[in-house]
Design a protein around this motif. Structure first.
Motif, PDB file in Angstrom:
ATOM      1  N   HIS A 224      41.552  -3.632  23.180  1.00 21.78           N
ATOM      2  CA  HIS A 224      40.479  -3.527  24.180  1.00 21.78           C
ATOM      3  C   HIS A 224      41.082  -3.635  25.574  1.00 21.78           C
ATOM      4  N   ASP A 236      44.891 -11.161  28.031  1.00 20.54           N
ATOM      5  CA  ASP A 236      43.666 -10.743  27.345  1.00 20.54           C
ATOM      6  C   ASP A 236      42.949  -9.671  28.149  1.00 20.54           C
ATOM      7  N   ASN A 237      43.192  -8.389  27.969  1.00 26.40           N
ATOM      8  CA  ASN A 237      44.108  -7.864  26.988  1.00 26.40           C
ATOM      9  C   ASN A 237      44.877  -6.670  27.555  1.00 26.40           C
ATOM     10  N   GLU A 268      34.562  -5.053  24.660  1.00 25.69           N
ATOM     11  CA  GLU A 268      34.912  -6.029  23.613  1.00 25.69           C
ATOM     12  C   GLU A 268      34.411  -7.409  23.970  1.00 25.69           C
ATOM     13  N   GLU A 269      34.624  -7.772  25.230  1.00 28.18           N
ATOM     14  CA  GLU A 269      34.301  -9.143  25.660  1.00 28.18           C
ATOM     15  C   GLU A 269      32.806  -9.426  25.624  1.00 28.18           C
ATOM     16  N   ASP A 296      45.565  -7.848  20.287  1.00 29.31           N
ATOM     17  CA  ASP A 296      44.817  -8.600  21.287  1.00 29.31           C
ATOM     18  C   ASP A 296      45.605  -9.861  21.644  1.00 29.31           C
ATOM     19  N   MET A 297      45.985  -9.980  22.899  1.00 30.46           N
ATOM     20  CA  MET A 297      46.723 -11.148  23.404  1.00 30.46           C
ATOM     21  C   MET A 297      48.103 -11.267  22.751  1.00 30.46           C
TER      22      MET A 297
HETATM   23 ZN   LIG Z   1      40.722 -10.147  23.909  1.00 29.36          ZN
END
Ligand SMILES: [Zn+2]
Length: 387
Positions: A224, A236-237, A268-269, A296-297
Motif C-alpha cells: 500500500h 509504513d509504507n 489501506e489505512e 508492509d513495513m
Molecule cells: Zn501499513
C-alpha cells in the motif's frame, strides 16, 4: 550481420544482468520522492503526486500501467472521549467503529484478550477493556458484543492517539487508549461513558496496477502506498512501495514479469479498501492466482530478521534457514493480503515488525539496504513459484 548477432549474444545477457541488479541508490531516490509529498492520505493531493510518480517510474520500466478507481466513505475522529469518574482519557475512535455514545460498568477482559479469555465472561451492558494483539481487534469487538458489551476500549502498546482500523465494521463503538493511561482506568472509577464521534466523508481511492503482457497473472506482488494523516509514512509504507517498485524494475525483462502483476494499493489505512475492492471487482483473476505477496513495513529492523507470515505451502518456498529471515515471524496482521487470504488465495506477508514511529510524525526513515534484502527474498520466492 553475423558479427552483430554474436555481439548481441554477448552483450545482451550482460546488459540484462546489469539491468537486473537491485539499486539501493534508486530506492533511496524513490523514498525521497515519495516522502517529499507529505502524508499520502487516500484522496489527498500528496497521494495523487505519489501515484503520478509510481505511474511514471513503472511506465519508464516498460510496464502497462492502469489505475483502478474506487470510492468509500471514511470516518475521521472528531473528538471521541472516554470519561470515567471525573477523569477524561485520550481515546481515539477505531476506523470501522460505529459512532455513538454508550455507558456502562468497566469490565477488564483477562489475559491477552484472546478468544479463550472471553469465554464465560458476562459483559452485558458493559464497556469491555481488552489488550490489543494476538487476534484482530475486530474479532475482539465481535466477541465482546456477543457477550453483551456495549462498547470496547482496546489498550495499545503504542501511545494514545495512534490511529487504528478494524478493517471491517465493528458491531459496537470501539476506541484505543495507550496502556500507560489505560492502567489508570480502574482507579478513576467503575463506570464509563464512551463516546465515538466521527465525521463521514467520501474518498476516491486509486490502486496502481503494473503489468507486462496480456496473460492473466499467476502472482500478485503488492504494497500500500497511502499513509495516515500526520505521518510521513516512510516505513509504513513507502518502504514496501519502493521495494515493489524496484522489484518491478529489475524483473521488467524477466519472464516472471509476464505472469506477475505489481499492485500499489490505496486506502489501506482506512480499512484495506484498495485490496478489498480489488478482490471484489476482479473475482475471476483473483481465483486464478497462485499467490499474493504483500510487503508492509520492511524498512526498519525491529525483530532482527525479515518476518514472513502466511500460507505454509508458500512459506516452504522461502529460504527459512537463511539468517536474514524468520518464517512465521509475521503473524496475521491487518494488511492488504487479508482480503486475498479470505478469498482463498495463498498469501505471504513480509513485515519487519511495528517500529516505535508507527503512525507517528516521526516515521521518516526506511533503510534501502533492508528493502533491497527484502526484494531479494521476494525475488527468490517468485523464481521458485513461477519456475
Ligand atoms: Zn501499513
Amino acid at each position: 550481420m553475423r558479427k552483430v548477432w554474436v555481439w548481441a549474444l554477448v552483450l545482451g545477457p550482460l546488459l540484462l544482468a546489469l539491468a537486473q541488479a537491485l539499486s539501493t541508490e534508486r530506492m533511496r531516490a524513490d523514498l525521497e520522492a515519495l516522502l517529499a509529498q507529505g502524508p499520502r492520505v487516500a484522496g489527498s493531493e500528496a497521494a495523487a503526486a505519489a501515484r503520478a510518480y509510481l505511474v511514471q517510474e513503472l511506465r519508464r520500466a516498460g510496464y502497462t500501467v492502469e489505475l483502478h478507481p474506487f470510492t468509500y466513505s471514511r470516518t475521521r475522529d472528531q473528538g471521541s472521549s472516554l470519561r470515567v469518574g471525573g477523569a477524561t482519557f485520550p481515546v481515539m475512535g477505531v476506523a470501522g467503529s460505529p459512532a455513538g455514545r454508550v455507558e456502562g460498568p468497566l469490565v477488564v477482559v483477562p489475559g491477552a484478550g484472546l478468544a479463550a479469555d472471553f469465554a464465560g465472561l458476562d459483559l452485558r451492558g458493559a464497556v469491555a477493556v481488552v489488550r490489543r494483539g494476538g487476534i484482530p481487534g475486530l474479532e475482539k469487538a465481535r466477541l465482546a458484543a456477543e457477550r453483551g458489551a456495549v462498547g470496547l476500549v482496546l489498550l495499545t502498546e503504542e501511545p494514545s492517539g495512534t490511529r487504528f482500523t478494524f478493517g471491517g465494521s465493528s458491531p459496537i463503538p470501539g476506541v484505543t487508549l495507550g496502556q500507560a493511561e489505560g492502567a489508570r482506568l480502574l482507579e478513576a472509577g467503575a463506570r464509563a461513558v464512551l463516546e465515538v464521534r466521527f465525521l463521514s466523508e467520501e474518498v476516491q481511492g486509486r490502486n496502481v496496477i503494473a503489468r507486462r503482457g496480456d496473460a492473466p497473472p499467476l502472482v500478485l506482488v503488492g504494497a500500500h502506498y497511502d499513509s495516515v494523516p500526520g505521518s510521513p509514512g516512510a516505513n509504513d509504507n513507502a518502504s514496501g512501495t519502493v521495494t515493489v517498485l524496484e522489484l518491478a524494475r529489475v524483473l521488467a525483462s524477466h519472464p516472471i514479469a509476464e505472469r506477475t502483476w505489481f499492485v500499489f494499493f490505496d486506502g489501506e489505512e482506512d480499512g484495506l479498501w484498495g485490496s478489498r475492492r480489488f478482490v471484489e471487482e476482479y473475482p475471476g483473476l483473483v481465483q486464478g492466482l497462485r499467490a499474493m505477496l504483500n510487503l508492509d513495513m520492511v524498512g526498519v529492523d525491529v525483530n532482527g530478521r525479515l518476518g514472513i507470515g502466511g500460507s505454509p505451502e508458500l512459506r516452504a518456498l522461502a529460504d527459512c534457514e537463511a539468517v536474514a529471515v524468520l518464517c512465521g515471524g509475521a503473524p496475521g496482521g491487518g494488511s492488504d493480503h487479508v482480503p486475498f487470504a479470505q478469498a482463498g488465495v495463498p498469501v505471504l506477508f513480509f513485515f519487519r515488525g511495528l517500529d516505535p514511529n508507527y503512525h507517528r510524525p516521526t516515521d521518516t526513515y526506511a533503510d534501502p539496504a533492508l528493502m533491497a534484502q527484502t526484494a531479494q527474498v521476494v525475488r527468490g520466492i517468485l523464481e521458485r513459484l513461477l519456475r
